[in-house]
Write a protein that holds these residues in place. Structure first.
Motif, PDB file in Angstrom:
ATOM      1  N   SER A   2     -70.779  74.871  19.376  1.00  0.00           N
ATOM      2  CA  SER A   2     -70.802  73.415  19.507  1.00  0.00           C
ATOM      3  C   SER A   2     -72.104  72.864  18.933  1.00  0.00           C
ATOM      4  O   SER A   2     -73.150  73.517  18.985  1.00  0.00           O
ATOM      5  N   PRO A   3     -72.069  71.674  18.365  1.00  0.00           N
ATOM      6  CA  PRO A   3     -73.272  71.097  17.758  1.00  0.00           C
ATOM      7  C   PRO A   3     -74.436  70.976  18.737  1.00  0.00           C
ATOM      8  O   PRO A   3     -75.585  71.217  18.359  1.00  0.00           O
ATOM      9  N   ALA A   4     -74.158  70.642  19.990  1.00  0.00           N
ATOM     10  CA  ALA A   4     -75.244  70.487  20.960  1.00  0.00           C
ATOM     11  C   ALA A   4     -75.967  71.813  21.197  1.00  0.00           C
ATOM     12  O   ALA A   4     -77.205  71.873  21.216  1.00  0.00           O
TER      13      ALA A   4
ATOM     14  N   LEU B 179     -75.950  74.452  19.188  1.00  0.00           N
ATOM     15  CA  LEU B 179     -76.610  74.863  17.942  1.00  0.00           C
ATOM     16  C   LEU B 179     -77.918  74.097  17.743  1.00  0.00           C
ATOM     17  O   LEU B 179     -78.928  74.677  17.318  1.00  0.00           O
ATOM     18  N   ALA B 180     -77.924  72.798  18.042  1.00  0.00           N
ATOM     19  CA  ALA B 180     -79.148  72.010  17.896  1.00  0.00           C
ATOM     20  C   ALA B 180     -80.220  72.500  18.861  1.00  0.00           C
ATOM     21  O   ALA B 180     -81.393  72.630  18.490  1.00  0.00           O
TER      22      ALA B 180
ATOM     23  N   THR C  60     -84.782  69.736  13.488  1.00  0.00           N
ATOM     24  CA  THR C  60     -83.449  69.258  13.845  1.00  0.00           C
ATOM     25  C   THR C  60     -83.318  67.756  13.657  1.00  0.00           C
ATOM     26  O   THR C  60     -82.287  67.191  13.983  1.00  0.00           O
TER      27      THR C  60
ATOM     28  N   TYR D 289     -82.726  64.303  11.768  1.00  0.00           N
ATOM     29  CA  TYR D 289     -81.933  63.879  10.629  1.00  0.00           C
ATOM     30  C   TYR D 289     -82.832  63.071   9.692  1.00  0.00           C
ATOM     31  O   TYR D 289     -83.768  62.418  10.132  1.00  0.00           O
TER      32      TYR D 289
END
Length: 105
Positions: A62-64, A66-67, A77, A79
């Motif tokens: 999940s993106p959360a 992984l971040a 991290t 953007y």
């Protein structure tokens, strides 16, 4: 040729052999049944284990997560706040001198 007593003996011997074979066949069937039952249980455990592993992969991907992991490893991290925009003329030629940076949110 054979006396009645010999025929009775051979008949009893054949009946005993058939009964022994039937008992052997029955015990083989029971063993096979237990083995099938054991394999079915193992299969169910493996299916459950696979489902848990898939859930874990989904959670970890999940993106959360992984971040958070990237942040723990010291990776950037954030953007970008500016994005390059290239304007294209109607003839679909890129004009290199018209690149602008647009502020992101």
């Amino acid at each position: 040729m054979f006396t009645p007593r010999a025929l009775a003996f051979f008949s009893a011997l054949a009946a005993f052999a058939l009964a022994a074979q039937a008992v052997n066949d029955h015990s083989s069937l029971l063993r096979a049944g237990y083995e099938i039952s054991s394999l079915e249980s193992e299969r169910e455990e493996l299916i459950t284990s696979e489902a848990r592993a898939r859930e874990e992969v989904g959670r970890l991907a999940s993106p959360a997560v992984l971040a958070l992991r990237a942040k723990e490893l010291g990776l950037a991290t954030d953007y970008p706040t500016e994005f390059p925009v290239v304007r294209i003329d109607p003839d679909r030629r890129v004009e290199l001198d018209t690149v602008v940076l647009v502020q992101g949110r």
